[in-house]
Motif scaffolding. Structure first.
Motif, PDB file in Angstrom:
ATOM      1  N   ARG A  72       0.830  -1.210   0.000  1.00 16.38           N
ATOM      2  CA  ARG A  72       0.000   0.000   0.000  1.00 16.38           C
ATOM      3  C   ARG A  72       0.864   1.260   0.000  1.00 16.38           C
ATOM      4  O   ARG A  72       0.529   2.262  -0.623  1.00 16.38           O
ATOM      5  CB  ARG A  72      -0.913  -0.034   1.226  1.00 16.38           C
ATOM      6  N   THR A  76       0.546   4.051  -2.985  1.00 17.16           N
ATOM      7  CA  THR A  76       0.163   5.439  -2.728  1.00 17.16           C
ATOM      8  C   THR A  76       1.289   6.408  -3.038  1.00 17.16           C
ATOM      9  O   THR A  76       1.155   7.608  -2.798  1.00 17.16           O
ATOM     10  CB  THR A  76      -0.275   5.620  -1.262  1.00 17.16           C
ATOM     11  N   THR A  83      -1.412   5.619   3.440  1.00 19.31           N
ATOM     12  CA  THR A  83      -1.072   4.238   3.773  1.00 19.31           C
ATOM     13  C   THR A  83      -1.700   3.803   5.083  1.00 19.31           C
ATOM     14  O   THR A  83      -2.220   2.693   5.186  1.00 19.31           O
ATOM     15  CB  THR A  83       0.457   4.070   3.863  1.00 19.31           C
ATOM     16  N   LYS A  87      -8.898   2.746   3.550  1.00 18.00           N
ATOM     17  CA  LYS A  87      -9.064   2.937   2.116  1.00 18.00           C
ATOM     18  C   LYS A  87     -10.512   3.328   1.841  1.00 18.00           C
ATOM     19  O   LYS A  87     -11.447   2.685   2.317  1.00 18.00           O
ATOM     20  CB  LYS A  87      -8.718   1.640   1.393  1.00 18.00           C
TER      21      LYS A  87
END
Length: 156
Positions: A72, A76, A83, A87
């Motif tokens: 992640r 990002t 992070t 989400k």
């Protein structure tokens, strides 16, 4: 240590300070604090990070969690806030079949006279009649009940 070679986590000094602040002060969700601790542990900018197994044991998380947080972080673009935060979902997984027009037609049907032989509308009777109408999608009786409850329509 495969994920650390594949997706290295390198934090700036400002990012490190922010993550330390997240883990030590304020009220935040446990998952956010856990992801911040994982990022701090995976950081290779201050020196060689420990192996995945050592980090997982020290933080009390699985190796899969370490992999997902590192993934992640790279997805990002190195944004630590994106992070560690939850989400956001773009759209609901399935669009609702109840639109404003369907809702209006359903309420109008529920407020009309019940069919011959019935004294009042029931949710299951409405379900049967909705299935007969061409331009209204088939709705379950529980969906019909939710729509009517939301609009404060009482079946009497």
């Amino acid at each position: 240590m495969g994920s650390q070679k594949k997706r290295p986590v390198r934090l700036t000094a400002q990012d490190r300070e922010e993550l330390v602040r997240v883990t030590t002060t304020g009220v935040r969700g446990a998952s956010m604090i856990m992801r911040a601790r994982v990022l701090l542990a995976l950081d290779s900018s201050v020196g060689e990070a420990d192996t995945k197994e050592v980090i997982a044991a020290r933080l009390g998380v699985s190796g899969e969690t370490l992999r997902l947080v590192a993934k992640r972080f790279t997805e990002t673009g190195g944004d630590v806030h994106a992070t560690i935060a939850r989400k956001k979902r773009d759209l609901p997984p399935v669009p609702s079949p109840v639109t404003g027009e369907v809702e209006a037609r359903l309420i109008a049907m529920a407020c009309s006279q019940p069919p011959q032989g019935y004294t009042r509308w029931s949710l299951r009777l409405l379900e049967k009649h909705v299935a007969l109408v061409e331009d209204i999608p088939d709705l379950d009786h529980s969906t019909i009940g939710r729509v009517l409850k939301k609009r404060n329509c009482v079946l009497t």
